[in-house]
Design an enzyme around this catalytic site. Structure first.
Site, short mmCIF file in Angstrom:
data_model
loop_
_atom_site.label_atom_id
_atom_site.label_comp_id
_atom_site.label_asym_id
_atom_site.label_seq_id
_atom_site.Cartn_x
_atom_site.Cartn_y
_atom_site.Cartn_z
N GLY A 126 -30.05 11.73 7.09
CA GLY A 126 -30.60 12.16 8.25
C GLY A 126 -31.28 10.94 9.32
O GLY A 126 -32.06 12.34 9.72
N GLY A 182 -33.38 13.74 4.48
CA GLY A 182 -33.37 12.52 4.18
C GLY A 182 -32.88 11.49 4.57
O GLY A 182 -32.86 10.99 6.03
N PHE A 183 -33.09 10.37 3.79
CA PHE A 183 -32.15 9.29 4.73
C PHE A 183 -30.87 9.36 5.50
O PHE A 183 -30.55 8.67 6.19
CB PHE A 183 -32.00 8.00 3.58
CG PHE A 183 -32.76 7.94 2.98
CD1 PHE A 183 -34.55 7.74 3.26
CD2 PHE A 183 -33.38 7.58 1.46
CE1 PHE A 183 -35.36 7.57 2.91
CE2 PHE A 183 -34.54 7.00 0.39
CZ PHE A 183 -35.69 7.40 1.50
N CYS A 194 -31.35 26.51 10.79
CA CYS A 194 -29.88 25.33 10.94
C CYS A 194 -29.43 25.36 9.86
O CYS A 194 -28.88 24.58 9.31
CB CYS A 194 -31.05 24.47 11.54
SG CYS A 194 -32.57 24.27 10.42
#
Ligand SMILES: Cc1ncc(COP(=O)(O)O)c(C=O)c1O
Lengths: 426, 514
Positions: free
Chosen positions: B431, B428-429, B258
């Site tokens: 995502g 993280g935030f 990814c």
């Protein structure tokens, strides 16, 4: 108010009164006096709930009936789905569930040929003893002193007189008892070559799980072969993975001519038992298949549940869990015996079958009570009240096991106190 | 015959055995965790070494089986990835001690490590074996037990890999049940286990739906979102080197990581150079017709064409109706101007890299911000020497990794950079994830902090901390792991050839110093 829809009771006391009045006054008063007046209300997993709401962890399991815990969701699902299709069935006829279950059971013990079904352990014992008589054309049955095989005609006669005498059901001419772990005594009776069968619990449960000495069971089997007696293993409490293998006799390298199982075979939700026999012993099934018959023996719903019980027990996850539970209590009890050596004097263990010895003729009665007060239900051995039967289930989880040990530890001071009072009274 | 008798469907409903077995596996894992949490550092490292060795030995075999089972990726590249999750991964974390208590005399604080317990880990179909290896290693290093739930499309190879590692672990004294794998995963099963109060933490790598479900389960979760990496190629970049990085990264395992680049953006002035350099690095740069065909093939009304995931460039070219040189490594559709609406700017887990060009750096940055938002919190790449622009780029884009002058697939995953090697890239935030770093074993341990009053005396040195870990390994496992399935084997690439390819790839991954 305890409203169950079909019936209701004002209170636990109301229930106890009615139970004594209509059902069994002796049992009601016995448990009250023992300080463990339990009336099981709800039950789930390895937990029981008394009518008072008190929660108890079940280490009695009715001798392994609740091996998988109470109302295991998977087994409940099996029984419910069975009810959409089957009922008890008609015991006269062949049936899919019986044939499939018999095949499944026989596959667990390849030297066996047939599985003959009953509804309870005693019935399976009855079948085994009758089969031994058929196969040998002899009448005598030998068992061990303080053995326990159920309460029907032949099975109760094979057990301790504590249960047969009251009903004038002992049959001393045909039923002979020899001391456990005494191979010479057994040879003395078998050598007369008139004994049909020797029945023995692989580890005698009601006697407090004394362990067979090294080679004892093997020697019993050899003697049986030598003198033409059928060797019958009572696996009602030692079967179904409770000793770490499917059948207790497998762990001792035996090949009994017959063995009986019951209790947990029906998952605690539908009664069923079985007697497995070799081809030779089971020949009466060819000669006269209706020679033993029982309306509720091998009911199809029981067969369906039993079939699934065996499948579940064979899963590697369950096998591994049994080992973890066994190992945990081996370590835990070794620690406990060190901490409480003044009253706790011995551990007998094979797999998840444990007998805990206490230093008083009725020691286990006191400990059972102390544990009860601390939220654990474990029963004393009826035929040796020094010994507490301690029977964890095969899928117990780590947290509950730890809780059991913690509660056990916490119960010891109370047990000590009860024992002191008992000693003073004596 | 009655109608029913002619039907083959079961006449009774049968409980979901796999679900029941999965629950039992969790119970078994809890037992393993109970004992393993007290293992000494030496015992832990011995198990980690044994598992790394066992994993390394079968890396190629499992790579082959993974490609055969899933149809995704490239055997040689999967071999590399699998191997990276053995000794390399272990070496990276060798000095991170998550076992021994930490004593801070100055701050009068002692920290005792407390492993999570039972880790429930999802593994994707695109990196099945590498994820099993990687997550199992993290669990081992953090003294946790792990139950893996592979993607159904990769269940056979994933279970085989997990069993193989489990056997190695148990043979080195790990408790039975430390590493387990669900054999027949299903969505209801995964949801049931994720919601169970018997697990301690979920490691969710997979589709967005699964990751969101993990976060909704009520259990602590470390989940990561999808990526959509943008590579910005500044005019200060060495254009040939940059093109090589891009091609290598996109071709690596056919872009199933990814972290692979989705879009390359450069400035208009540099576009011609870039196209030439890409071509000479092995890319097929598309004309307008080819670009259109590729767009139509890759993006259907139902979204991205799943058939294309992890397939080779030539395979895709053929399906899309492009004529390309058989040695083509990646396909490069070209979108003249950066905009948000072109489907070709979306995530593509296949060796297709969209090239576009901006008028100036500001426009490129704005484009990058919007494009990476589709894979928010994930990764981006920067090629060039202008550090002011690098900082502006990194500050502007909503990602937690910017790989510089290196292939992004391998760089963001920590194999071509000094980032932690990882197949779980915290988004993280930005995502909607709880971690922004590459997942490591430290995320699976929490610490009990013993803190003395600031002004009270504290003789920390005299405190005996030996009781914290017993150092005891388990006696030889009482129960063997479930029977290994028989492996399909087919060796169409010779061993030596494979070894050569791997070495070559490894060398290039590590920047030539391997
Ligand atoms: C060893 C053994 N055999 C037989 C039986 C009799 O079984 P049931 O009570 O089902 O008749 C029991 C019951 O406790 C038992 O423990």
């Amino acid at each position: 108010m305890f409203n169950y829809g079909y019936f209701s009771f004002e209170s636990k006391d109301d229930l106890l009164k009615k139970a004594a009045e209509y059902w069994n006054p002796g049992k009601v008063s016995f448990w009250k006096e023992a300080g463990t007046p339990m009336v099981i209300d709800r039950r789930e997993g390895y937990f029981l709930y008394d009518m008072s709401g008190k929660r108890l962890i079940d280490l009695h399991l009715n001798g392994g009936t609740y091996n998988f815990g109470h109302r295991h969701p998977e087994l409940v699902e099996v029984l419910k789905s069975g009810l959409d299709y089957f009922d008890m069935g008609n015991h006269w006829f062949p049936s899919v569930a019986r044939a499939a279950f018999a095949e499944k059971l026989v596959a667990t013990a390849p030297h066996m040929k047939y599985a003959i079904f009953g509804a309870g352990g005693a019935e399976a014992v009855e079948i085994a003893l009758k089969t031994a008589r058929y196969a040998t054309k002899r009448r005598k049955i030998v068992s061990i002193i303080k053995g326990y095989h159920g309460h029907s005609g032949l099975s109760v006669a094979a057990g301790d007189e504590r249960f047969s005498k009251i009903f004038l059901s002992e049959m001393p001419d045909d039923f002979i008892q020899v001391p456990f772990n005494d191979i010479d005594a057994l040879e003395a009776v078998l050598s007369k070559r008139d004994v049909a069968g020797f029945i023995i619990e692989t580890i005698p449960a009601t006697y407090g799980f004394p362990m067979p000495e090294d080679g004892y069971l093997r020697a019993c089997q050899d003697l049986c072969r030598k003198y033409g007696t059928k060797f019958i293993a009572d696996e009602v409490q030692t079967g179904l993975m409770r000793t770490g293998v499917m059948w207790g006799w497998q762990g001792y390298g035996l090949t009994p001519d017959m063995f009986v199982c019951g209790k947990g075979l029906g998952g605690g939700i539908y009664p069923i038992s079985a007697c497995l026999t070799t081809e030779e012993c089971g020949a009466w099934l060819i000669e006269d298949g209706a020679a033993h018959i029982s309306t509720s023996g091998g009911a199809e719903l029981g067969c369906l549940v039993g079939h699934h019980v065996i499948e579940m027990l064979q899963r590697p996850e369950v096998v591994s869990n049994v080992n973890f539970v066994a190992e945990f209590f081996a370590r835990g009890m070794a620690e406990m015996i060190e901490r409480h050596s003044d009253i706790f004097v011995g551990v007998r263990q094979r797999g998840v079958v444990l007998g805990l010895e206490f230093d008083h003729p009725e020691g286990a009665v006191a400990v059972s009570r102390a544990l009860y007060e601390n939220g654990v239900w474990a029963i004393f051995s009826s035929l040796d009240k020094r010994v507490l039967q301690f029977k964890p289930g095969v899928v117990l989880d780590v947290d509950t096991c730890q809780e059991i040990m913690d509660r056990f530890d916490a119960a010891m001071p109370r047990a000590r106190e009860l024992l002191k009072t008992m000693r003073r009274a004596a | 015959m009655s109608e029913q008798a002619t039907l083959d469907a079961p006449r009774l409903s049968v409980p979901d055995r796999e679900l029941s077995r999965a629950r039992m596996k969790v119970g078994r894992a809890a037992w393993a965790a109970r004992y393993y949490k007290d293992f000494s550092r030496d015992a832990v490292m011995a198990i980690a070494d044994a598992v790394a060795k066992a994993g390394y030995e079968k890396a190629a075999q499992f790579a082959e089986e993974a490609v055969a089972e899933t149809g995704f990726g490239v055997v040689e590249h999967k071999t590399i990835k699998n191997r990276l999750c053995t000794h390399d991964l272990l070496d990276y974390y060798r000095d991170l001690d998550l076992v021994t208590p930490r004593v801070d005399e100055a701050r009068k604080i002692i920290e005792l490590p407390k492993p999570a317990g039972v880790v429930f880990a999802l593994a994707p179909a695109t990196n099945p074996v590498a994820t099993v290896y990687y997550k199992a290693m993290l669990a081992i290093l953090s003294r946790n037990a792990i139950v893996l739930s592979p993607h159904p499309a990769a269940k056979a190879v994933s279970s085989a890999a997990a069993r193989h590692l489990a056997q190695a672990a148990e043979a080195t004294g790990a408790p039975a049940g430390l590493i387990q794998c669900v054999e027949a995963p299903s969505i209801p099963l995964v949801q049931d286990i994720m919601g169970s109060d018997r697990i301690s933490v979920i490691l969710a790598t997979g589709g967005t739906a699964m990751v969101r479900a993990a976060y909704s389960s009520g259990n602590p979760a470390l989940g990561v979102g999808p990526g959509n990496a943008v590579a910005y190629i500044d005019p200060t970049a060495k254009v040939d080197a940059a093109a090589r990085c891009l091609v290598e990264s996109k071709a690596f395992d056919n872009s199933v990581l990814c972290t692979n680049e989705s879009v390359a953006i450069t400035l208009g002035s540099n576009r011609g150079n870039m196209e030439r350099a890409l071509r000479s690095a092995g890319a097929h740069v598309c004309n307008e017709t080819d670009t259109g065909r590729l767009r139509d093939y890759l993006f259907t009304d139902k979204g991205f064409n799943l058939d294309a995931i992890g397939k080779s460039a030539t395979w895709i070219a053929e399906r899309a109706g492009l004529r390309v040189n058989p040695s083509t490594k990646i396909l490069v559709p070209v979108v003249e101007t950066p905009g948000q609406d072109d489907l070709l700017f979306r995530e593509k887990l296949c060796p297709v890299l969209t090239l576009t060009a901006a008028g100036d750096f500001e426009q490129a940055l704005t484009f990058a911000k919007h494009t990476t938002r589709r894979g928010a919190g994930h990764s981006a790449a920067f090629h060039g020497e202008d550090t002011d622009r690098l900082v502006a780029f990194s500050q502007g884009v909503p990602v937690y990794r910017v790989v510089v002058n290196a292939p992004c697939s391998q760089g963001a995953a920590g194999f071509a950079t000094h980032l932690p090697p990882s197949f779980t890239i915290g988004t993280g935030f930005a995502g909607r994830s709880s971690i922004g770093e590459n997942l490591g074993p430290q995320h699976l341990v929490q610490w009990t902090r013993i803190a003395y009053g600031k002004d009270v005396p504290a003789a920390l040195a005299g405190i005996d901390l030996d009781a914290v870990s017993s150092g005891r390994a388990m006696p030889a496992a009482p129960v063997a792991s479930p029977e290994p399935a028989t492996h399909r084997r087919s060796a169409d690439v010779s061993r030596d050839e494979l070894r050569r390819l791997i070495l070559e790839e490894l060398r290039s991954l590590k920047g030539g110093d391997a």
